[in-house]
Design a protein around this motif. Structure first.
Motif, PDB file in Angstrom:
ATOM      1  N   GLY A  70      73.601 113.096-106.288  1.00 24.27           N
ATOM      2  CA  GLY A  70      73.742 113.219-104.845  1.00 24.27           C
ATOM      3  C   GLY A  70      72.978 112.208-104.025  1.00 24.27           C
ATOM      4  N   LEU A 115      78.411 121.094-106.810  1.00 26.50           N
ATOM      5  CA  LEU A 115      77.486 121.661-105.837  1.00 26.50           C
ATOM      6  C   LEU A 115      77.870 123.090-105.485  1.00 26.50           C
ATOM      7  CD1 LEU A 115      75.117 121.324-103.886  1.00 26.50           C
ATOM      8  CD2 LEU A 115      76.685 120.202-102.286  1.00 26.50           C
ATOM      9  N   LEU A 116      79.150 123.335-105.248  1.00 31.43           N
ATOM     10  CA  LEU A 116      79.603 124.688-104.940  1.00 31.43           C
ATOM     11  C   LEU A 116      79.294 125.634-106.096  1.00 31.43           C
ATOM     12  CD1 LEU A 116      81.159 126.685-103.130  1.00 31.43           C
ATOM     13  CD2 LEU A 116      83.258 125.896-104.260  1.00 31.43           C
ATOM     14  N   ALA A 152      78.727 118.425 -95.873  1.00 33.35           N
ATOM     15  CA  ALA A 152      79.506 118.866 -97.025  1.00 33.35           C
ATOM     16  C   ALA A 152      79.281 120.348 -97.313  1.00 33.35           C
ATOM     17  CB  ALA A 152      79.154 118.029 -98.251  1.00 33.35           C
ATOM     18  N   VAL A 153      78.037 120.802 -97.245  1.00 34.22           N
ATOM     19  CA  VAL A 153      77.773 122.225 -97.472  1.00 34.22           C
ATOM     20  C   VAL A 153      78.441 123.060 -96.388  1.00 34.22           C
ATOM     21  CG1 VAL A 153      76.006 124.007 -97.705  1.00 34.22           C
ATOM     22  CG2 VAL A 153      75.637 121.752 -98.723  1.00 34.22           C
ATOM     23  N   LEU A 159      81.511 117.847-105.356  1.00 42.01           N
ATOM     24  CA  LEU A 159      81.511 119.008-104.463  1.00 42.01           C
ATOM     25  C   LEU A 159      81.727 120.303-105.251  1.00 42.01           C
ATOM     26  CD1 LEU A 159      83.509 117.555-101.458  1.00 42.01           C
ATOM     27  CD2 LEU A 159      81.055 118.035-101.550  1.00 42.01           C
ATOM     28  N   SER A 200      78.985 110.569-102.645  1.00 40.97           N
ATOM     29  CA  SER A 200      78.962 111.759-103.497  1.00 40.97           C
ATOM     30  C   SER A 200      79.546 112.966-102.775  1.00 40.97           C
ATOM     31  CB  SER A 200      77.522 112.081-103.925  1.00 40.97           C
ATOM     32  OG  SER A 200      76.971 111.089-104.748  1.00 40.97           O
ATOM     33  N   PHE A 201      79.263 113.067-101.481  1.00 37.20           N
ATOM     34  CA  PHE A 201      79.607 114.267-100.733  1.00 37.20           C
ATOM     35  C   PHE A 201      81.043 114.269-100.227  1.00 37.20           C
ATOM     36  CE2 PHE A 201      75.009 113.928-100.735  1.00 37.20           C
ATOM     37  CZ  PHE A 201      74.674 115.183-101.202  1.00 37.20           C
ATOM     38  N   ARG A 218      81.197 122.301 -94.801  1.00 36.76           N
ATOM     39  CA  ARG A 218      82.632 122.337 -95.116  1.00 36.76           C
ATOM     40  C   ARG A 218      82.911 123.311 -96.255  1.00 36.76           C
ATOM     41  NH1 ARG A 218      82.111 116.801 -94.811  1.00 36.76           N
ATOM     42  NH2 ARG A 218      82.364 116.606 -97.086  1.00 36.76           N
ATOM     43  N   LEU A 219      82.076 123.294 -97.271  1.00 38.98           N
ATOM     44  CA  LEU A 219      82.246 124.247 -98.363  1.00 38.98           C
ATOM     45  C   LEU A 219      82.170 125.675 -97.840  1.00 38.98           C
ATOM     46  CD1 LEU A 219      80.108 122.566-101.183  1.00 38.98           C
ATOM     47  CD2 LEU A 219      82.601 122.728-101.087  1.00 38.98           C
TER      48      LEU A 219
END
Length: 219
Positions: free
Chosen positions: A191, A206-207, A23-24, A203, A196-197, A26-27
């Motif tokens: 998380g 988190l971002l 996920a990180v 997301l 969650s991700f 992808r962000l």
């Protein structure tokens, strides 16, 4: 900008770690920053950490560093590096007082995964600006050794009246931020689940936490 995602575990290992790392990444692809991932604490040297705007501890657990690595990481944060702690980051390096101050407090227990209602206490932060007054979601609701309020800026709390097994108290922070030396720290107890991700609101949370510790300072 480049981030380092660190997920070494010597205690409990969350099944959601691979989803969190992905996920990180992808962000990063979507928002223009590079992401490296490691479980090798040998990457925590002064020279290597200097390459990164922030380090994301993705449900790390247990004792993960030796003394030289602790010194390098502390110097990195106190000289302006960013720290993002996700979920089990508050179970990491429990014997290191400085890390406890960085995260805000230590995890103690949780009831089973279940829905609850989050109170959005502070919407004037990148991690919460997209939310309304409340946020309903499923997670594992962490409790802590001490309430961090007064030492941190509390962003989210959870309503203990809305789920089973709660025992922390009426004031139950679950996400917060603080400054440590010249550096900035953001911690979210959310998380636990893989789902969650893939959740847009999480997301964005988190971002926003990443942006809060890496954005240029005002003034």
């Amino acid at each position: 900008m480049r981030l380092l995602v660190f997920s070494k575990t010597t205690g409990f290992r969350h099944d959601s770690i691979p989803a969190g790392i992905a996920a990180v990444a992808r962000l990063g692809d979507e928002h223009g920053f590079a992401v490296d991932a490691t479980e090798d604490a040998a990457d925590f040297t002064r020279a290597n950490l200097a390459r990164y705007a922030a380090v994301v501890f993705m449900s790390s657990s247990g004792v993960v560093f030796d003394d030289a690595q602790r010194t390098a990481f502390r110097e990195y944060v106190e000289s302006g590096g960013g720290f993002v702690g996700v979920h089990a980051a508050s179970t990491t390096e429990r014997g290191w007082d400085w890390f406890g101050e960085l995260v805000g407090t230590w995890f103690t227990r949780h009831p089973h995964v279940q829905p609850a209602v989050i109170g959005v206490e502070d919407r004037d932060h990148p991690s919460t600006a997209h939310l309304g007054g409340t946020w309903e979601r499923v997670d594992e609701w962490y409790e802590f050794e001490a309430n961090p309020r007064g030492r941190v800026r509390v962003l989210l709390t959870v309503d203990e009246g809305g789920y089973e097994g709660a025992a922390f108290g009426a004031d139950h922070p679950i996400a917060w931020c603080r400054e440590v030396g010249e550096g900035r720290s953001f911690y979210t107890a959310l998380g636990h689940t893989e789902e969650s991700f893939a959740e847009p609101a999480f997301l964005a949370h988190l971002l926003g936490g990443i942006r809060s510790v890496t954005s240029p300072r005002a003034g």
